[in-house]
Design a protein around this motif. Structure first.
Motif, short mmCIF file in Angstrom:
data_model
loop_
_atom_site.label_atom_id
_atom_site.label_comp_id
_atom_site.label_asym_id
_atom_site.label_seq_id
_atom_site.Cartn_x
_atom_site.Cartn_y
_atom_site.Cartn_z
N VAL A 1 8.61 8.32 -2.70
CA VAL A 1 8.70 6.90 -2.31
C VAL A 1 10.10 6.37 -2.58
N GLU A 2 10.67 6.74 -3.71
CA GLU A 2 12.02 6.27 -4.05
C GLU A 2 13.06 6.73 -3.04
N LYS A 3 12.82 7.84 -2.38
CA LYS A 3 13.74 8.31 -1.34
C LYS A 3 13.59 7.52 -0.04
N GLU A 4 12.53 6.68 0.02
CA GLU A 4 12.29 5.82 1.17
C GLU A 4 12.17 6.64 2.45
N ASP A 5 11.46 7.76 2.33
CA ASP A 5 11.28 8.68 3.45
C ASP A 5 9.79 8.80 3.76
N ALA B 1 6.96 1.26 -3.56
CA ALA B 1 7.03 1.01 -2.11
C ALA B 1 7.19 -0.48 -1.83
N LYS C 1 10.67 -1.74 -3.07
CA LYS C 1 11.75 -1.32 -2.18
C LYS C 1 11.56 -1.85 -0.76
N ASP C 2 10.50 -2.65 -0.57
CA ASP C 2 10.26 -3.30 0.73
C ASP C 2 10.03 -2.28 1.84
N GLN C 3 9.31 -1.19 1.49
CA GLN C 3 9.02 -0.13 2.45
C GLN C 3 7.60 -0.31 2.99
N ILE D 1 5.59 2.92 4.21
CA ILE D 1 5.13 3.74 3.09
C ILE D 1 3.99 3.04 2.36
#
Length: 706
Positions: free
Chosen positions: A242-246, A275, A278-280, A283
């Motif tokens: 999740v931290e990789k925003e992928d 998630a 980081k506003d993803q 995800i």
């Protein structure tokens, strides 16, 4: 481990040759000018002169892969074992550049295949780091330890440094081919841990420049990497994804069996929290669709601060509250055994001791101890078993010392944290359901259950020993089973730091041997009774030859006791039916067995028994007749009542059983692996013992095969 050049004499740093000539020598080597190198040496330039960082002419020649200059320097007296300031030898530098000829040359000069620099790097690790596949294979074929962890100083170990394996290096740097070779050809342990408790899966996330991270992760997962392992700050692979925003990377992790979507890091944050923070949105939506816990923090507040109305709507749709606290009625304990007292404790109001909620009353007591008891509690919102000590307790200090060094070991009960109040110390651990004693005496266990128990127990003790600790109190009450049936070692208040008395490892091993008997007997005899029996009595009480061999090795480990548990984890006891069958087929495929070469060492070893003297009579006569018919023109090759011929028979069945002409035979036999296991249950352990410590150990499956 020490390199075999530990006694070699380093040349003095200062040379009697003119400094300018020494400087020119290094420069000439860097430029690959062999003529000038030779001239400078003839003028008296110091062949072992050191430049910046301790780089010598030989180190530089290896770095440039200037083989002619390397040979010239060695001929002129260059020390083949000389070290740079960081401890790297020319052999290790050859591993970095990946040149097999240079590696072979330095081995011929006495280099130790597993020698390491000041940071614990071996040539094999360097080859993995740089993706040098040819060098990797060469070093492995010449004895490099594929699972060796980075050796570091005691000070570095205290900081969690070191322990990295070549597999972790290949994973971190994104070398796909090297990773596959390490796993599939060399049997690298996919779940080996470094000194911070991280496996190769965690390492694959660490380098932001790793462009092959997805391919690496897929390979590791395919080979059984633990998906719930933790990295720095307790972060799981899912959280790191999740931290990789992928999105794709997160999807890969979510597809894995057994992954805990709601695992928290050390700060109590879940994958969903990251998630949202980081506003993803994509995800977060993936996670919500997996029905993760949406009440794991003030998620809606975070989403609103990000001005993300869609995220707010998503979270509310999946049940997120406006604050981070669950209503009382929504709490459902994970533990079934302790459900009712946990519900009571959850509902009552108690002043917190730091992050700990506890009530010292009998209804919440889990177990007695010699000092203060074990109680139910909630630590940072998690169900916990809390050991209570006096704050100045020596045993508490022993337990803390051991935990702080070994807490990343997943086969030990998980340590959550500590709190203190009113001269009492509270050590908080994950809550388990029952002890091993309760487990084996109240359940009908299968062989697979025994394997899981012993594998977890052996790995737990092995990791303690690797961190230089003895447990010294191994018994069925200190081995716990959690709500998922996983086995964890607990209670380290009698643990002891290993100093010079490494032979005391044998004490833990002997107790493990007695525990094996206790478990396979399903607790028929109390453990204290087994502890009082002689070694011979324990061995004689074993229920079959495999258990007997396993127990005998633990009770009488010999001189190789420090590596015994690693070897025992590859013991036939842990092999499944198909692995056993593959092993027998591979041995039966040896040319000396197929040709019936009675002068060969393997047949001399295998045929020295009458245990299987009537094996041909145990096989269905029609099958026996069919198999012998292949030798009707050479009847002297028909199967004899010898172990070698039995193995050849098993090999030939395996090669031909699925052919059309053998359909009737297949109907009679069924699955060959199960057929031969049933017919000859002691054959595998017999062959294993005969071939142990011989060149034919090459047929033994690796730990990862099990």
């Amino acid at each position: 481990m020490e390199a075999n050049n530990s006694n070699s004499q380093q040349r003095p740093i200062f040379s009697s040759a003119p400094k300018v000539e020494c400087h020119l020598l290094i420069q000439a080597v860097k430029e690959g000018d062999i003529t000038q190198v030779r001239q400078l040496l003839e003028k008296g330039a110091d062949v072992n002169v050191r430049g910046e960082g301790g780089w010598t002419p030989l180190h530089n020649a290896v770095k440039k892969v200037s083989k002619d200059i390397v040979q010239l320097l060695l001929d002129k007296g260059a020390d083949p074992h000389i070290k740079k300031d960081n401890g790297a030898t020319p052999f290790i530098v050859a591993g970095i550049v990946g040149n097999v000829e240079l590696l072979q040359l330095f081995l011929s000069k006495g280099a130790n295949i597993n020698e390491y620099d000041n940071h614990g790097f071996t040539a094999f690790m360097e080859a993995a780091c740089y993706g040098r596949v040819k060098a990797l294979r060469f070093l492995f074929e010449n004895g490099a330890d594929v699972n060796l962890g980075r050796q570091t100083s005691e000070e570095q170990r205290k900081l969690g440094k070191g322990g990295n394996t070549a597999l972790m290096d290949a994973a971190r740097q994104g070398h796909v081919e090297a990773l596959k070779i390490l796993l599939e050809e060399m049997g690298a342990d996919v779940n080996a841990r470094d000194n911070m408790g991280r496996n190769a899966l965690i390492h694959s996330f660490l380098d932001p420049k790793n462009k092959n991270v997805k391919a690496i992760i897929r390979i590791l997962l395919c080979h059984g990497a633990d998906v719930n392992v933790r990295g720095e700050k307790g972060k799981t692979p899912l959280i790191l994804a999740v931290e990789k925003e992928d999105v794709e990377l997160v999807q890969i992790m979510l597809e894995q069996d057994g992954i805990d979507f709601n695992d928290m890091d050390n700060d109590g944050k879940t994958a969903l929290w990251f998630a949202v923070e980081k506003d993803q949105f994509d995800i977060a939506q993936l996670l919500c669709e997996k029905r993760v816990n949406t009440n794991c923090g003030e998620l809606i507040d975070i989403a609103e601060r990000n001005y993300n109305g869609n995220m707010v709507q998503l979270l509310r749709y999946y049940g997120a509250n406006e604050n981070s606290y669950l209503p009382l009625a929504a709490y459902e304990p994970k533990s079934q055994r302790w459900r009712d007292p946990l519900m009571h404790l959850y509902r009552i109001k108690r002043d917190m001791i730091g992050k700990l909620k506890i009530f010292i009353q009998e209804e919440y007591k889990v177990a007695e101890t010699s000092e203060g008891g074990v109680y139910l509690g909630f630590y940072d919102g998690k169900e916990a078993a809390v050991k209570r000590f006096r704050e100045d307790s020596k045993r508490a200090q022993q337990e803390m010392d051991c935990i702080l060094h070994c807490q990343k070991n997943s086969n030990l009960v998980m340590f959550y944290g500590r709190e203190s109040k009113d001269n009492c110390l509270y050590l908080c651990f994950s809550l388990c359901e029952r002890t091993l004693e309760e487990h084996v005496t109240t359940r009908a266990l299968e062989n697979e259950d025994f394997q899981n128990i012993f594998e977890s127990l052996f790995k737990a003790v092995q990791e303690l020993h690797r961190h230089d600790y003895l447990h010294q109190d191994l018994h069925p009450g200190n081995i716990l089973i959690d709500s998922e049936g996983k086995v964890h070692l607990a209670d380290f208040d009698k643990s002891e730091k290993l100093n010079e008395n490494r032979h005391k490892i044998k004490d833990d091993l002997e107790t493990l041997g007695r525990l094996v008997l206790y478990v396979v007997q399903l607790g028929k005899d109390p453990f204290f009774k087994i502890q009082g029996q002689s070694i011979r009595e324990v061995i004689d009480a074993c229920i079959n030859e495999e258990i007997k061999d396993l127990v005998q090795n633990l009770l009488m480990p010999g001189t190789q006791y420090q590596n015994l548990l690693s070897k025992m984890l590859s013991h036939p006891f842990f092999w499944n039916c198909n692995i056993r069958y593959r092993f027998l087929r591979d041995v039966g495929n040896e040319s000396d067995i197929k040709r019936r070469n009675y002068e060969s060492e393997i047949l001399k070893a295998l045929n020295c028994t009458d245990v299987f003297a009537e094996w041909t009579k145990k096989i269905d006569e029609h099958i026996m007749k069919k198999m012998n018919s292949f030798y009707k023109k050479k009847p002297m090759y028909c199967y004899k009542n010898e172990v070698g011929d039995l193995l050849k028979f098993i090999r030939n069945i395996g090669e031909h059983i699925n052919e059309e002409q053998n359909k009737k035979m297949k109907l009679k036999i069924g699955e060959p692996a199960q057929y031969f296991q049933k017919m000859f249950p002691d054959l595998v352990i017999y062959v294993y013992k005969k071939l142990r410590n011989t060149v034919y150990e090459k047929h033994f499956p690796s730990v990862n095969s099990t």
